[in-house]
Every structure is written in structure tokens, then in C-alpha cells.
Design a protein around this motif. Structure first.
Motif, PDB file in Angstrom:
ATOM      1  N   PHE A 108       0.787  -1.230   0.000  1.00  0.00           N
ATOM      2  CA  PHE A 108       0.000   0.000   0.000  1.00  0.00           C
ATOM      3  C   PHE A 108       0.814   1.272   0.000  1.00  0.00           C
ATOM      4  CE2 PHE A 108      -2.647  -3.320   1.762  1.00  0.00           C
ATOM      5  CZ  PHE A 108      -3.769  -3.197   0.959  1.00  0.00           C
ATOM      6  N   TYR A 109       1.454   1.549   1.091  1.00  0.00           N
ATOM      7  CA  TYR A 109       2.173   2.819   1.185  1.00  0.00           C
ATOM      8  C   TYR A 109       3.370   2.631   2.092  1.00  0.00           C
ATOM      9  CZ  TYR A 109      -0.763   2.847   5.351  1.00  0.00           C
ATOM     10  OH  TYR A 109      -1.416   2.505   6.504  1.00  0.00           O
ATOM     11  N   ASP A 110       4.318   3.508   1.929  1.00  0.00           N
ATOM     12  CA  ASP A 110       5.523   3.428   2.741  1.00  0.00           C
ATOM     13  C   ASP A 110       5.181   3.684   4.196  1.00  0.00           C
ATOM     14  OD1 ASP A 110       8.370   3.240   3.140  1.00  0.00           O
ATOM     15  OD2 ASP A 110       8.249   5.376   3.615  1.00  0.00           O
ATOM     16  N   CYS A 111       5.494   2.736   5.032  1.00  0.00           N
ATOM     17  CA  CYS A 111       5.097   2.824   6.440  1.00  0.00           C
ATOM     18  C   CYS A 111       6.302   2.638   7.353  1.00  0.00           C
ATOM     19  CB  CYS A 111       4.033   1.767   6.727  1.00  0.00           C
ATOM     20  SG  CYS A 111       3.434   1.762   8.418  1.00  0.00           S
ATOM     21  N   PRO A 112       6.992   3.718   7.638  1.00  0.00           N
ATOM     22  CA  PRO A 112       8.149   3.623   8.536  1.00  0.00           C
ATOM     23  C   PRO A 112       7.703   3.262   9.953  1.00  0.00           C
ATOM     24  CG  PRO A 112       7.649   5.906   8.034  1.00  0.00           C
ATOM     25  CD  PRO A 112       6.744   5.081   7.186  1.00  0.00           C
ATOM     26  N   PRO A 113       8.629   2.788  10.773  1.00  0.00           N
ATOM     27  CA  PRO A 113       8.287   2.342  12.132  1.00  0.00           C
ATOM     28  C   PRO A 113       7.475   3.351  12.928  1.00  0.00           C
ATOM     29  CG  PRO A 113      10.523   1.712  11.621  1.00  0.00           C
ATOM     30  CD  PRO A 113      10.043   2.511  10.442  1.00  0.00           C
ATOM     31  N   ALA A 114       7.838   4.640  12.837  1.00  0.00           N
ATOM     32  CA  ALA A 114       7.118   5.637  13.626  1.00  0.00           C
ATOM     33  C   ALA A 114       5.644   5.671  13.255  1.00  0.00           C
ATOM     34  CB  ALA A 114       7.729   7.024  13.429  1.00  0.00           C
ATOM     35  N   MET A 115       5.385   5.560  11.963  1.00  0.00           N
ATOM     36  CA  MET A 115       4.002   5.593  11.503  1.00  0.00           C
ATOM     37  C   MET A 115       3.289   4.307  11.931  1.00  0.00           C
ATOM     38  SD  MET A 115       2.641   6.201   7.683  1.00  0.00           S
ATOM     39  CE  MET A 115       0.993   5.666   7.200  1.00  0.00           C
ATOM     40  N   HIS A 116       4.022   3.236  11.880  1.00  0.00           N
ATOM     41  CA  HIS A 116       3.441   1.959  12.288  1.00  0.00           C
ATOM     42  C   HIS A 116       3.033   2.015  13.763  1.00  0.00           C
ATOM     43  CE1 HIS A 116       3.752  -2.703  12.221  1.00  0.00           C
ATOM     44  NE2 HIS A 116       2.619  -2.300  11.671  1.00  0.00           N
ATOM     45  N   ALA A 117       3.873   2.657  14.558  1.00  0.00           N
ATOM     46  CA  ALA A 117       3.571   2.799  15.982  1.00  0.00           C
ATOM     47  C   ALA A 117       2.271   3.578  16.177  1.00  0.00           C
ATOM     48  CB  ALA A 117       4.713   3.507  16.697  1.00  0.00           C
ATOM     49  N   ALA A 118       2.092   4.610  15.355  1.00  0.00           N
ATOM     50  CA  ALA A 118       0.869   5.408  15.454  1.00  0.00           C
ATOM     51  C   ALA A 118      -0.349   4.546  15.120  1.00  0.00           C
ATOM     52  CB  ALA A 118       0.944   6.607  14.517  1.00  0.00           C
TER      53      ALA A 118
ATOM     54  N   GLN B 159       4.137  -1.527  18.631  1.00  0.00           N
ATOM     55  CA  GLN B 159       4.881  -0.414  19.221  1.00  0.00           C
ATOM     56  C   GLN B 159       6.249  -0.855  19.725  1.00  0.00           C
ATOM     57  OE1 GLN B 159       2.446   2.632  21.415  1.00  0.00           O
ATOM     58  NE2 GLN B 159       0.876   1.070  21.140  1.00  0.00           N
ATOM     59  N   ALA B 160       6.304  -2.064  20.256  1.00  0.00           N
ATOM     60  CA  ALA B 160       7.600  -2.591  20.705  1.00  0.00           C
ATOM     61  C   ALA B 160       8.537  -2.732  19.508  1.00  0.00           C
ATOM     62  CB  ALA B 160       7.406  -3.941  21.385  1.00  0.00           C
ATOM     63  N   ASN B 161       7.977  -3.239  18.429  1.00  0.00           N
ATOM     64  CA  ASN B 161       8.780  -3.417  17.221  1.00  0.00           C
ATOM     65  C   ASN B 161       9.260  -2.075  16.671  1.00  0.00           C
ATOM     66  OD1 ASN B 161       9.826  -4.923  14.865  1.00  0.00           O
ATOM     67  ND2 ASN B 161       8.255  -3.751  13.783  1.00  0.00           N
ATOM     68  N   ALA B 162       8.390  -1.081  16.746  1.00  0.00           N
ATOM     69  CA  ALA B 162       8.773   0.248  16.251  1.00  0.00           C
ATOM     70  C   ALA B 162       9.949   0.781  17.058  1.00  0.00           C
ATOM     71  CB  ALA B 162       7.595   1.199  16.334  1.00  0.00           C
ATOM     72  N   THR B 163       9.897   0.553  18.357  1.00  0.00           N
ATOM     73  CA  THR B 163      11.009   0.982  19.210  1.00  0.00           C
ATOM     74  C   THR B 163      12.278   0.232  18.840  1.00  0.00           C
ATOM     75  OG1 THR B 163       9.428   1.310  20.985  1.00  0.00           O
ATOM     76  CG2 THR B 163      11.745   1.278  21.590  1.00  0.00           C
ATOM     77  N   ARG B 164      12.123  -1.062  18.603  1.00  0.00           N
ATOM     78  CA  ARG B 164      13.275  -1.892  18.239  1.00  0.00           C
ATOM     79  C   ARG B 164      13.868  -1.429  16.908  1.00  0.00           C
ATOM     80  NH1 ARG B 164      12.724  -8.303  16.779  1.00  0.00           N
ATOM     81  NH2 ARG B 164      11.320  -7.411  15.233  1.00  0.00           N
ATOM     82  N   GLN B 165      12.991  -1.181  15.943  1.00  0.00           N
ATOM     83  CA  GLN B 165      13.470  -0.785  14.613  1.00  0.00           C
ATOM     84  C   GLN B 165      14.026   0.638  14.615  1.00  0.00           C
ATOM     85  OE1 GLN B 165      13.412  -2.747  11.872  1.00  0.00           O
ATOM     86  NE2 GLN B 165      12.555  -4.436  13.054  1.00  0.00           N
ATOM     87  N   GLY B 166      13.297   1.485  15.306  1.00  0.00           N
ATOM     88  CA  GLY B 166      13.641   2.910  15.236  1.00  0.00           C
ATOM     89  C   GLY B 166      14.801   3.275  16.142  1.00  0.00           C
ATOM     90  N   GLY B 167      15.182   2.399  17.028  1.00  0.00           N
ATOM     91  CA  GLY B 167      16.278   2.733  17.952  1.00  0.00           C
ATOM     92  C   GLY B 167      15.640   3.110  19.220  1.00  0.00           C
TER      93      GLY B 167
END
Lengths: 253, 253
Positions: free
Chosen positions: B204-214, B245-253
Motif C-alpha cells: 500500500f504505502y511506505d510505512c516507517p516504524p514511527a508511523m506503524h507505531a501510530a 509499538q515494541a517493534n517500532a522501538t526496536r526498529q527505530g532505535g
DNA sequence: CTTGACCCTGACGCTGCGTCAGGCTGTTCC
DNA sequence: GGAACAGCCTGACGCAGCGTCAGGGTCAAG
């Protein structure tokens, strides 16, 4: 140090025509002219142009920008503070729009139809002219409220109705408190809010105070929730919302 | 369900005159008229108005909005993605302006004069150029554009079924993990979350970790999304939300 | 059958510039 | 010194995106 129109235009990212226009309408007149009639801009002119551009960016009509900047009672620092506030309002607004678009995307992916009210809520009031106007009592307008209520899409799952039923007790006590004129930020109302929060945590998912506050805001911002409370008692949505947020502040520090 | 001009105007936060105008210029013509000649707007018209308003907010001239929306090759999802990108550009821009104003305030307080270049930096690449470049990219025949266009435009029934199945697969595995008592912030759950994120990005669309967390947060804050997950398994909404959200933290640093 | 809130279609006005047109200035390079 | 070219000047017209009457029909409630 001084600048010609073209130089200033390039510096500030506007066109020469724009500077001509601002000169003509008296919004920004160059400090001087050369013997040949060329405009000559100096440092104070740059100060002013910067302010003009920020206000313009914020959507102010140029005439109003002029009166703002020509007000002798408003010093530069005051303008900066005002601009700062307005820019942050705008940040919030844009963030809300980003969130709305993301929500729409996600809804599409999951095959969910959002309600019309919901889809337009971000376009609400962004009138730059009345930036100073306080938030009006929007639920005083019963007519508009009834109409929106009629339109509100009923979409709840049976599970959710059951959970709502679990909370009926607290809601009834909220309504009673409201009827008796107990302030929404009193200890009694906040205690009810806390009970509400713990009910959510127990029955459904972990709901820390910050998240509870967000829910509280939703009670007056999301028509479906508002409708739910207003059905029970007029003014209850606002009441619960206030109590919940007051409690969140109390709990969260 | 249908709306009169006045109703739609109130709903969308615009004036009746605006809707008249959009009708006149062909940007948004109501689906029907009553016997008396009253405009009658229906659901697809609301869809369109929403898109129009976002593009308008972004500063697109109305005529261009019309050509964008009337392009048969651009599906709704594509518009949403593009709007999302532009809104985030705008967020950045506003943030830069906030920063600039703060810098100016600070400089003033410390008695420092900023350089002219510095002070007009934020006005540099202004909107017009920006969306012009955007449009060129959009209408230009670069390979990158065609490729991204092909991505969803060329989806057929089979593709949609596959995408649906992929989604179901991940959800089922989430549910299994929940059933087996695997913690939501464990590696296994986070891996599933990451898979979910990459699915979105791929399909669908580019979904970086931060957006995924949202998005993850939304799964517990918005009842309909919650309902979607809770239908499959009790507690799944919270579980997926936490994992994402845990994954977003892991991916995003 | 009236009242008031709504709807319709022109038509003109306003803001904030873009865009020529026609002409002067200033520098540079031969 | 003059030719060329970039940059400056002042009108003047045009355009988008509505706001704002004007003059007149429609509809539900009482």
C-alpha cells in the motif's frame, strides 16, 4: 548595507512583483530610493519583511498584517510570541490531518467505512481571522446536535455494548453528580473518573491516565461518544470529559 | 442518504457559496437534483469533497485538483498516499518555521543579530515550487513513477485476494501467539509486527516504524479497529498494538 | 396561510499577486 | 564610446477563489 528589490526578493524567496505590491499598499516601503529611483531596502526593512512573511504564511490578510505591525503598543517580541503560538496551532492542525489521512488509509485497508462526520472533522474551524476567539459552546446548539445525532452511524459490536452496560453504574453516578451541581473537577467527580479508568483497565485494556485523558477529549470531539453521553443527560459528555482530564492530571502529576 | 448544500457545508466546514462555486466550475457536482432544483449530494460526493479539501489545504489550485481527481489512472489509495506525503512535507516546513521563530526569540534575548540569509532560510523553498516539482514527478514519465503507479493500479481481483490472505495469515499467527501466552514484546511477536509493517509497505504505502507505531496506538484507541481484532480473539487488539509499538522501538532505535 | 429557514441563479467586488508593455539605468566588454 | 544585457521603474490588465448582495422560489411547522 542595503539591498535592491531583486536582491531582497531572492533573499526572502518572494518575487519582485510581491515587493512592488507591498510597497504600493504601504505594507513594506523601502527605507530609501537611489537618485535613479531604485528602491533601497535596509536592515529594519528586512526585519519587517520577515514578520510580514510569517503572518502571511499563517493566512492573515495583508491589511491586517499592516495594522498588527503598525500597532505602536506591540513590540517585536510580542509578535514573535504570537507567531509562535499560531505556528504551533498550525502544527497541531497539520498533525491532525496527517492522522486523519492515515486513519482513512487504514480504514480502507481493513474495509471499514468511516462516518461522514468523522471524515470531515479535521476541516472544522481553521478560520485565521478569528484566531483569538475562544472555543464556543458547540453543544449549546441543540438543533445541530440532534441532526448530527440522527446521522451518527451506529456501528457497535455486541461485545462493546456489553462493556458499555458494565459501565452504566458509573455513568449513572456521573449523571447524578452533574444533576446535583457537583463541579466536574471536584474530588467526587474525579473519583468517578478514576473508577471509570480502572473499569476500562480491568475489562478491556490497560488505560494509563494519559491515555484516559485522550479518551476524555474524544468524548467531546467524537460525536458517537458525545451522543452516547448526551442521551443520558444534557451536558454529560462535557462533564465526563472534564472530570476525566482533571483526574488524569491528578494521577499523572 | 443524501445531503443538501447547507447540510454538507456545515458538515465539511465550508460555505454554501463554496459548494456552489465547485459545482459551477465542475470540481464537485452533486449526484442529483430534487424536483425543485435543489442540489442533492450523496456518499461519493462526500468522498470527493474530502479529497478536494485536502488538496486545497495543501495549496493546489482548484483546476489542478480537478485534473488530479479526474485522472482515471489514479485510484483513491494513491491520492491518500500522495496527500500523506505532502502533509508530512508541510509538517516539516511548519516545524522549521517554529524553530526559526524560536531561534529569533532566543537571539533577541541574547542580543545577537542573526544574518539575513539565516533569517529568511525557512522561506526559501516555498510551496509553489514544491508542489510543482511534485506534479512534475507525478506526471513526468520517470520509471520510478510508473513503477509505483503500477503497484496498486494494476492490482486485480487475485492480487486483492492475495493481499487479504496475507493479512489474515499474519493476524492468525498473532492470535496463535496470544493463545500460547507468548509475550507481546517478545521477539516472536515483534517479528510478526515487522512482517505486518512490511506488508503494508509492500502493498500500500511506505510505512516507517514511527508511523506503524501510530497505527498500533489506533488499534486500541479506535473502537472499530479494536472491534476488528477483538472479533478474532479477545485481547488481540491490545496484543497487536503492544507488539507493533515494541517493534517500532526496536526498529527505530 | 403565513412565517422563517432554506434553496436557486446571476452579478459585482475584493485580495494578492502574475504577467505583459514600454521605457530608463548600470555594468561590462570590446 | 557604444553595444549588449541584466536589472530597475511605473502603469495596466487579468485571474482565482470565493464574499456578498439582489431578487425570487420551496418547504415544514404552526
Amino acid at each position: 548595507m542595503s539591498w535592491t528589490v531583486g536582491e531582497l526578493a531572492r533573499l526572502a524567496g518572494v518575487t519582485v512583483r510581491t515587493l512592488h505590491h507591498y510597497d504600493r499598499i504601504g505594507l513594506l516601503q523601502p527605507s530609501g530610493r537611489t537618485a535613479a529611483g531604485y528602491r533601497s531596502y535596509e536592515l529594519p526593512d528586512l526585519d519587517r519583511l520577515q514578520q510580514v512573511l510569517v503572518y502571511r504564511e499563517l493566512g492573515f490578510p495583508l491589511e491586517e498584517v499592516a495594522t498588527l505591525l503598525d500597532d505602536p503598543d506591540a513590540d517585536p517580541a510580542e509578535h514573535l510570541r504570537r507567531q509562535h503560538r499560531l505556528l504551533r496551532d498550525r502544527l497541531e492542525r497539520t498533525q491532525a490531518m496527517v492522522a486523519a489521512v492515515e486513519k482513512e488509509m487504514e480504514a480502507r485497508q481493513m474495509g471499514i467505512q468511516l462516518s461522514p462526520e468523522e471524515r470531515f472533522e479535521v476541516f472544522g474551524e481553521h478560520d485565521p481571522a478569528r484566531y483569538e476567539a475562544e472555543v464556543e459552546e458547540r453543544w449549546g446548539d441543540t438543533d445541530a446536535y440532534r441532526q448530527s445525532q440522527r446521522r451518527t452511524a451506529s456501528y457497535g459490536k455486541d461485545d462493546w455494548l456489553r462493556i458499555q452496560a458494565d459501565g452504566e453504574d458509573v455513568e449513572a453516578r456521573f449523571a447524578a453528580a452533574l444533576r446535583e451541581g457537583v463541579p466536574a473537577d471536584s474530588a467526587r467527580a474525579m473519583d468517578l473518573a478514576e473508577e471509570h479508568r480502572q473499569q476500562i483497565t480491568r475489562n478491556f485494556y490497560d488505560c494509563p491516565p494519559a491515555m484516559h485523558a485522550a479518551l476524555g477529549r474524544m468524548y467531546v470531539e467524537d460525536e458517537r461518544f458525545t451522543a452516547h453521553y448526551e442521551q443520558r443527560a444534557a451536558g454529560l459528555a462535557q462533564y465526563v470529559s472534564t472530570a476525566v482530564q482533571a483526574n488524569a492530571t491528578r494521577q499523572g502529576g
